[in-house]
Design a protein around this motif. Sequence first.
Motif, PDB file in Angstrom:
ATOM      1  N   LEU A   1      -0.550 -12.092  -0.164  1.00  0.00           N
ATOM      2  CA  LEU A   1       0.318 -13.253  -0.067  1.00  0.00           C
ATOM      3  C   LEU A   1       1.244 -13.311  -1.278  1.00  0.00           C
ATOM      4  N   SER A   2       0.708 -12.989  -2.447  1.00  0.00           N
ATOM      5  CA  SER A   2       1.486 -13.067  -3.681  1.00  0.00           C
ATOM      6  C   SER A   2       2.208 -11.768  -4.038  1.00  0.00           C
ATOM      7  N   MET A   3       1.802 -10.646  -3.439  1.00  0.00           N
ATOM      8  CA  MET A   3       2.362  -9.344  -3.792  1.00  0.00           C
ATOM      9  C   MET A   3       3.000  -8.673  -2.584  1.00  0.00           C
ATOM     10  N   ARG A   4       4.240  -8.279  -2.751  1.00  0.00           N
ATOM     11  CA  ARG A   4       4.918  -7.499  -1.717  1.00  0.00           C
ATOM     12  C   ARG A   4       4.340  -6.092  -1.667  1.00  0.00           C
ATOM     13  N   TYR A   5       3.953  -5.592  -2.833  1.00  0.00           N
ATOM     14  CA  TYR A   5       3.443  -4.228  -2.948  1.00  0.00           C
ATOM     15  C   TYR A   5       2.296  -4.227  -3.939  1.00  0.00           C
ATOM     16  N   TRP A   6       1.212  -3.529  -3.596  1.00  0.00           N
ATOM     17  CA  TRP A   6       0.055  -3.384  -4.475  1.00  0.00           C
ATOM     18  C   TRP A   6      -0.491  -1.979  -4.266  1.00  0.00           C
ATOM     19  N   SER A   7      -0.628  -1.238  -5.336  1.00  0.00           N
ATOM     20  CA  SER A   7      -1.203   0.093  -5.278  1.00  0.00           C
ATOM     21  C   SER A   7      -2.290   0.180  -6.336  1.00  0.00           C
ATOM     22  N   HIS A   8      -3.476   0.616  -5.924  1.00  0.00           N
ATOM     23  CA  HIS A   8      -4.608   0.756  -6.835  1.00  0.00           C
ATOM     24  C   HIS A   8      -5.247   2.111  -6.586  1.00  0.00           C
ATOM     25  N   GLU A   9      -5.193   2.959  -7.601  1.00  0.00           N
ATOM     26  CA  GLU A   9      -5.836   4.265  -7.513  1.00  0.00           C
ATOM     27  C   GLU A   9      -6.985   4.303  -8.509  1.00  0.00           C
ATOM     28  N   ARG A  10      -8.168   4.627  -8.010  1.00  0.00           N
ATOM     29  CA  ARG A  10      -9.342   4.784  -8.883  1.00  0.00           C
ATOM     30  C   ARG A  10      -9.778   6.230  -8.803  1.00  0.00           C
ATOM     31  N   THR A  11      -9.975   6.831  -9.980  1.00  0.00           N
ATOM     32  CA  THR A  11     -10.513   8.177 -10.050  1.00  0.00           C
ATOM     33  C   THR A  11     -11.764   8.151 -10.920  1.00  0.00           C
ATOM     34  N   VAL A  12     -12.711   9.001 -10.562  1.00  0.00           N
ATOM     35  CA  VAL A  12     -13.937   9.165 -11.330  1.00  0.00           C
ATOM     36  C   VAL A  12     -13.934  10.604 -11.820  1.00  0.00           C
ATOM     37  N   VAL A  13     -13.929  10.763 -13.142  1.00  0.00           N
ATOM     38  CA  VAL A  13     -13.847  12.091 -13.755  1.00  0.00           C
ATOM     39  C   VAL A  13     -15.213  12.415 -14.363  1.00  0.00           C
ATOM     40  N   PRO A  14     -15.891  13.450 -13.846  1.00  0.00           N
ATOM     41  CA  PRO A  14     -17.204  13.804 -14.385  1.00  0.00           C
ATOM     42  C   PRO A  14     -17.106  14.370 -15.797  1.00  0.00           C
ATOM     43  N   HIS A  15     -18.094  14.037 -16.608  1.00  0.00           N
ATOM     44  CA  HIS A  15     -18.257  14.584 -17.956  1.00  0.00           C
ATOM     45  C   HIS A  15     -19.718  14.990 -18.108  1.00  0.00           C
TER      46      HIS A  15
END
Length: 92
Positions: free
Chosen positions: A24-38
């Motif tokens: 409702l408040s955002m015309r565009y929303w992008s969320h990228e989550r990455t998990v990097v092993p160590h």
Amino acid sequence: FDYDDITIAEVDQGRRFLERSTMLSMRYWSHERTVVPHAEGCEVRDQVSFRTRFPSAWIPGLEAAIATMLRAIFRHRHLRLVTLFPALGNRD
């Protein structure tokens, strides 16, 4: 207090997801989550970009304030992840 139309655009199971949604408040929303092993666990990285539905010029500093709030929310989420999934130590 908002409406989300969540769309998971891409998934790399166990390593990454990309969400592209509208709110409702955002015309565009992008969320990228990455998990990097160590060797000692993993690192969780979140990258978020957004555009509000109304011109940010209407309220000077609005997008900066939202970005500050989002950093705080994701910092809290990351702290919760560490609490929920503590290092298990070496299992060799």
